[in-house]
Enzyme design. Structure first.
Site, PDB file in Angstrom:
ATOM      1  N   ASP A   1      -3.281 -18.210   0.844  1.00  0.00           N
ATOM      2  CA  ASP A   1      -4.331 -18.897   0.081  1.00  0.00           C
ATOM      3  C   ASP A   1      -5.001 -19.970   0.946  1.00  0.00           C
ATOM      4  OD1 ASP A   1      -1.894 -20.227   0.000  1.00  0.00           O
ATOM      5  OD2 ASP A   1      -2.011 -20.778  -2.120  1.00  0.00           O
TER       6      ASP A   1
ATOM      7  N   TYR B   1       0.829  -1.217   0.000  1.00  0.00           N
ATOM      8  CA  TYR B   1       0.000   0.000   0.000  1.00  0.00           C
ATOM      9  C   TYR B   1       0.859   1.262   0.000  1.00  0.00           C
ATOM     10  CZ  TYR B   1      -4.647  -2.000   0.970  1.00  0.00           C
ATOM     11  OH  TYR B   1      -5.850  -2.643   0.894  1.00  0.00           O
TER      12      TYR B   1
ATOM     13  N   ASP C   1     -12.482  -8.888   4.758  1.00  0.00           N
ATOM     14  CA  ASP C   1     -13.757  -8.869   4.023  1.00  0.00           C
ATOM     15  C   ASP C   1     -14.341 -10.279   3.993  1.00  0.00           C
ATOM     16  OD1 ASP C   1     -13.514  -6.149   3.407  1.00  0.00           O
ATOM     17  OD2 ASP C   1     -14.183  -6.439   1.330  1.00  0.00           O
TER      18      ASP C   1
ATOM     19  N   ASP D   1      -6.427  -6.880   4.526  1.00  0.00           N
ATOM     20  CA  ASP D   1      -7.570  -6.225   3.889  1.00  0.00           C
ATOM     21  C   ASP D   1      -8.494  -7.268   3.279  1.00  0.00           C
ATOM     22  OD1 ASP D   1      -9.164  -4.161   2.740  1.00  0.00           O
ATOM     23  OD2 ASP D   1      -8.127  -4.450   0.830  1.00  0.00           O
TER      24      ASP D   1
ATOM     25  N   LYS E   1       2.875 -15.331   2.493  1.00  0.00           N
ATOM     26  CA  LYS E   1       2.983 -16.071   1.221  1.00  0.00           C
ATOM     27  C   LYS E   1       4.461 -16.351   1.020  1.00  0.00           C
ATOM     28  CE  LYS E   1       1.346 -17.770  -2.674  1.00  0.00           C
ATOM     29  NZ  LYS E   1       0.488 -18.995  -2.707  1.00  0.00           N
TER      30      LYS E   1
HETATM   31  C1  IPM Z   1     -10.320  -1.019   4.404  1.00  0.00           C
HETATM   32  C2  IPM Z   1     -10.534  -0.429   3.044  1.00  0.00           C
HETATM   33  C3  IPM Z   1      -9.362   0.468   2.705  1.00  0.00           C
HETATM   34  C4  IPM Z   1      -8.122  -0.398   2.708  1.00  0.00           C
HETATM   35  C5  IPM Z   1      -9.476   1.242   1.386  1.00  0.00           C
HETATM   36  C6  IPM Z   1     -10.689   2.109   1.346  1.00  0.00           C
HETATM   37  C7  IPM Z   1      -8.229   2.048   1.099  1.00  0.00           C
HETATM   38  O1  IPM Z   1     -10.725  -1.427   2.103  1.00  0.00           O
HETATM   39  O2  IPM Z   1     -10.148  -0.258   5.372  1.00  0.00           O
HETATM   40  O3  IPM Z   1     -10.333  -2.243   4.520  1.00  0.00           O
HETATM   41  O4  IPM Z   1      -7.861  -1.123   1.744  1.00  0.00           O
HETATM   42  O5  IPM Z   1      -7.398  -0.359   3.702  1.00  0.00           O
HETATM   43 MG    MG Z   2     -10.981  -3.353   2.937  1.00  0.00          MG
END
Ligand code: IPM
Ligand code: MG
Length: 354
Positions: A219, A141, A247, A243, A186
């Site tokens: 993975d 990032y 999710d 990240d 990884k």
């Molecule tokens: C999160 C989001 C952010 C990230 C984006 C919006 C930059 O996806 O906080 O998980 O990837 O960190």
């Molecule tokens: Mg995110």
């Protein structure tokens, strides 16, 4: 106590969900006799539109003066074609860097009453209580980027120090939980991951010898999170893997909208935000789930202000509202009726006040 908390609604549903968190903070204020100053500031696309900067100077100043920052979400299709340096997301990355919040805590503790909202079978969800610790200010990032018409580069760098400091946070959390750390990398492909694994093995053996340490490739971790989620205690990983995996892990809790996060540095000032994005498709319709942001506010009270009882009061209130059967659309099952963002937030605030 008196405390200043910077409120950064951002874009999309950010404004709607932070408004509900503010309602809940006001209820805490009244009930427990505190005074919270809650100055608002622009970030992301909102900053870009108003100040031509996704992290305006005034926002930086307000955050620098605050005991903690509560943020909604950033981004949206409106800014898809702006230059990389001006993107709404860049504003958030600059804020994280400015506060030096290198450790992002993302608890995944599904509420049993919502197991039906998860695509994962209820029996697999029993006992799931994961603390994901995502490294937040390093890795791909923040590495150098380049772009020509036909090629692009994103550099991923980690230093020993960056890995060690986030591991200490993970291990200390595990010590107060089930004493197990799963480190995700990884290392069969990436040099940064080989360093990550080496540093992790050394540090854990040296400083936390009694603690269980498991290494997983990312993975495989993606699969294990769904096949045996209850086995995880603290999961620590680098920025991008964290990240993606959070999710995925949010589906264990039924919805992205449920998950809070806390981003910490070595001091007490932290950044608190739900893990979801700005959800432009549902913005402005009063249907977003405010729980992730409200629960982030609870983490803020506990971790930045030391207000344990107040934090627990918010978490309790969310549990009670869910137990009473109130739902936003994302967590309502077929046949259950849903209420709006504002109504849900008011119900949580009322439960805090009760
Ligand atoms: C999160 C989001 C952010 C990230 C984006 C919006 C930059 O996806 O906080 O998980 O990837 O960190
Ligand atoms: Mg995110």
């Amino acid at each position: 106590m008196q405390a200043t908390i910077a409120i950064l609604p951002g874009d999309g549903i950010g404004a709607e969900v932070t408004r509900e968190a503010v309602k809940v903070l006001r209820a805490v204020e009244t009930k427990f006799g505190h005074r919270f100053d809650l100055p608002e500031a622009l970030i992301g696309g909102a900053g870009l539109d108003a100040e031509n900067d996704p992290f305006p100077q005034q926002t930086a100043a307000i955050c620098a003066d605050a005991a903690a920052v509560l943020l909604g979400a950033v981004g949206g299709p409106k800014w898809d074609n702006v230059p990389t340096e001006s993107r709404p997301e860049k504003g958030l990355l600059r804020l994280r860097a400015a506060l030096n919040v290198f450790a992002n805590l993302r608890p995944v503790a599904p509420h049993p009453i919502l197991s039906g909202a998860s695509p994962i079978r209820a029996e697999l969800l029993k006992g799931v209580d994961i603390m994901v610790v995502r490294e937040l200010t390093g890795g791909i990032y923040f590495g150098e980027k380049s772009r020509t018409q036909d090629s692009a580069t994103d550099v991923c760098t980690y230093t020993r120090g960056e890995i060690e400091r986030v591991l200490h946070i993970a291990a200390k959390l595990a010590a107060g939980r089930r004493n197990k750390v799963t480190s995700v990398d990884k290392s069969n492909v990436l040099e940064t991951s080989r360093l990550w694994r080496e540093v992790t093995t050394e540090l854990m053996q040296r400083d936390y010898p009694g603690m269980e340490l498991e290494h997983l490739l990312v993975d495989a971790a993606a699969m294990h999170l769904l096949s045996r989620p209850a086995d995880f205690d603290v999961l620590v990983t680098e920025n991008m893997f964290g990240d993606i995996l959070t999710d995925e892990a949010s589906m264990l809790a039924g919805s992205m909208g449920m998950l809070p996060s806390a981003s910490l540095n070595d001091g007490s000032v932290g950044l608190y935000e739900p893990i979801h994005g700005s959800a432009p498709d549902i913005a402005g319709r009063n249907i977003a789930n405010p729980c992730g942001t409200v629960l982030s506010a609870a983490m803020l009270l506990r971790l930045s202000l030391g207000l344990d009882e107040e934090a627990a009061a918010i978490e309790d209130a969310v549990n009670r509202v869910l137990s009473d059967g109130l739902r936003t659309g994302d967590i309502a099952r077929a046949g259950e009726s849903a209420i709006g963002t504002a109504e849900f937030g008011s119900a949580i605030a009322a439960a805090v006040a009760a």
